[in-house]
Write a protein that holds these residues in place. Sequence first.
Motif, mmCIF file in Angstrom:
data_model
loop_
_atom_site.group_PDB
_atom_site.id
_atom_site.type_symbol
_atom_site.label_atom_id
_atom_site.label_comp_id
_atom_site.label_asym_id
_atom_site.label_seq_id
_atom_site.Cartn_x
_atom_site.Cartn_y
_atom_site.Cartn_z
ATOM 1 N N ASP A 106 64.855 -10.997 -65.271
ATOM 2 C CA ASP A 106 63.891 -11.527 -63.712
ATOM 3 C C ASP A 106 63.583 -10.128 -62.773
ATOM 4 O O ASP A 106 63.307 -10.034 -62.173
ATOM 5 C CB ASP A 106 64.736 -12.249 -63.800
ATOM 6 C CG ASP A 106 64.195 -13.391 -64.620
ATOM 7 O OD1 ASP A 106 63.899 -13.439 -65.300
ATOM 8 O OD2 ASP A 106 64.575 -14.966 -64.140
ATOM 9 N N ALA A 156 60.446 -8.909 -60.941
ATOM 10 C CA ALA A 156 60.840 -8.895 -59.368
ATOM 11 C C ALA A 156 60.738 -7.516 -58.350
ATOM 12 O O ALA A 156 59.564 -7.524 -57.476
ATOM 13 C CB ALA A 156 62.268 -9.806 -58.469
ATOM 14 N N VAL A 164 59.115 -10.350 -53.079
ATOM 15 C CA VAL A 164 60.350 -10.224 -52.517
ATOM 16 C C VAL A 164 60.587 -10.121 -51.062
ATOM 17 O O VAL A 164 60.792 -10.580 -50.392
ATOM 18 C CB VAL A 164 61.430 -9.101 -53.424
ATOM 19 C CG1 VAL A 164 62.552 -9.397 -53.202
ATOM 20 C CG2 VAL A 164 61.049 -9.372 -54.510
ATOM 21 N N SER A 219 60.079 -19.121 -52.038
ATOM 22 C CA SER A 219 60.556 -18.121 -53.189
ATOM 23 C C SER A 219 60.663 -19.042 -54.171
ATOM 24 O O SER A 219 60.689 -18.252 -56.014
ATOM 25 C CB SER A 219 61.177 -16.856 -53.054
ATOM 26 O OG SER A 219 63.085 -18.139 -53.146
ATOM 27 N N ARG A 278 58.358 -19.365 -57.986
ATOM 28 C CA ARG A 278 58.596 -18.153 -58.504
ATOM 29 C C ARG A 278 59.142 -18.552 -59.484
ATOM 30 O O ARG A 278 59.632 -17.449 -60.267
ATOM 31 C CB ARG A 278 58.919 -16.907 -58.114
ATOM 32 C CG ARG A 278 57.539 -16.479 -56.637
ATOM 33 C CD ARG A 278 57.643 -15.088 -56.225
ATOM 34 N NE ARG A 278 58.149 -14.824 -55.783
ATOM 35 C CZ ARG A 278 58.549 -15.224 -54.103
ATOM 36 N NH1 ARG A 278 57.497 -15.158 -53.925
ATOM 37 N NH2 ARG A 278 59.872 -14.788 -53.780
ATOM 38 N N HIS A 317 67.093 -15.196 -59.224
ATOM 39 C CA HIS A 317 66.948 -15.320 -57.936
ATOM 40 C C HIS A 317 67.464 -15.431 -56.407
ATOM 41 O O HIS A 317 67.277 -15.206 -55.562
ATOM 42 C CB HIS A 317 66.504 -17.432 -58.765
ATOM 43 C CG HIS A 317 65.995 -17.844 -57.253
ATOM 44 N ND1 HIS A 317 66.206 -18.474 -55.991
ATOM 45 C CD2 HIS A 317 64.229 -18.329 -56.893
ATOM 46 C CE1 HIS A 317 65.224 -18.801 -55.247
ATOM 47 N NE2 HIS A 317 64.270 -18.686 -55.302
ATOM 48 N N SER A 330 66.423 -13.052 -53.382
ATOM 49 C CA SER A 330 65.942 -13.399 -52.075
ATOM 50 C C SER A 330 66.693 -14.291 -51.336
ATOM 51 O O SER A 330 66.585 -14.015 -50.480
ATOM 52 C CB SER A 330 65.009 -14.780 -52.604
ATOM 53 O OG SER A 330 65.973 -15.871 -53.643
#
Length: 221
Positions: free
Chosen positions: A11, A15, A22, A66, A69, A101, A105
Amino acid sequence: MRTLGHIVSRDVLLAIRRRADVATTLFFFVIVASLFPLGMGPDPKLLRAMAPGILWVAALLASMLSLGRLFDADYADGSLEQLMLVPEPLALVVIGKVMAHWLISGLPLVLIAPVIALQFDLPAGSLGTLLLALLLGTPLLSLIGAIGAALTVGVRGGGVLVSLLVLPLYVPVLIFGAGAVDASATGMDASGHLSILGALLLLGMVLAPWATAAALRISLE
């Protein structure tokens, strides 16, 4: 653990290939937090009083931006169904995706927040409290947000629905995160707020992956 590492690295790599997504989260946080000092004027007392709430609301909204996503891309290309077929528990897959994630983020927000906080004339001691509160709070935002993202995966207009689902659950994180910074700025002890944030994070780490896994099964049935 090797499966968890593969999911996180996958992931994060995806990203990095979509750097614009991002950067959008980080720029949103910087822009929102930077506009308030311009709108409120140069009064240091007013800026210090408003800083904890403004910074935490900006971080909360940027994190929520975010959430779409988290599962949607995997759902669109069919890889989410494949991930559900792995022999490991689905909750482990969820933990890996939530960790990724947060790395792409949440962690950038944590690192940039003390720099943005200088615009609000926060005391040096409060910057450390802000950093610690965000380190405890932003992973919890990702864990809670994953539940809402799982419930709305594949739903048209799911971004608005996610906001309606997770915003009430974000309120305690916002209260205790901003309260910790405010207590530190006014010379009070912030350990109580930070302890509650830590307890909420532990509770979220235990319960949220299983709730998210159940929500994914419901959404994909």
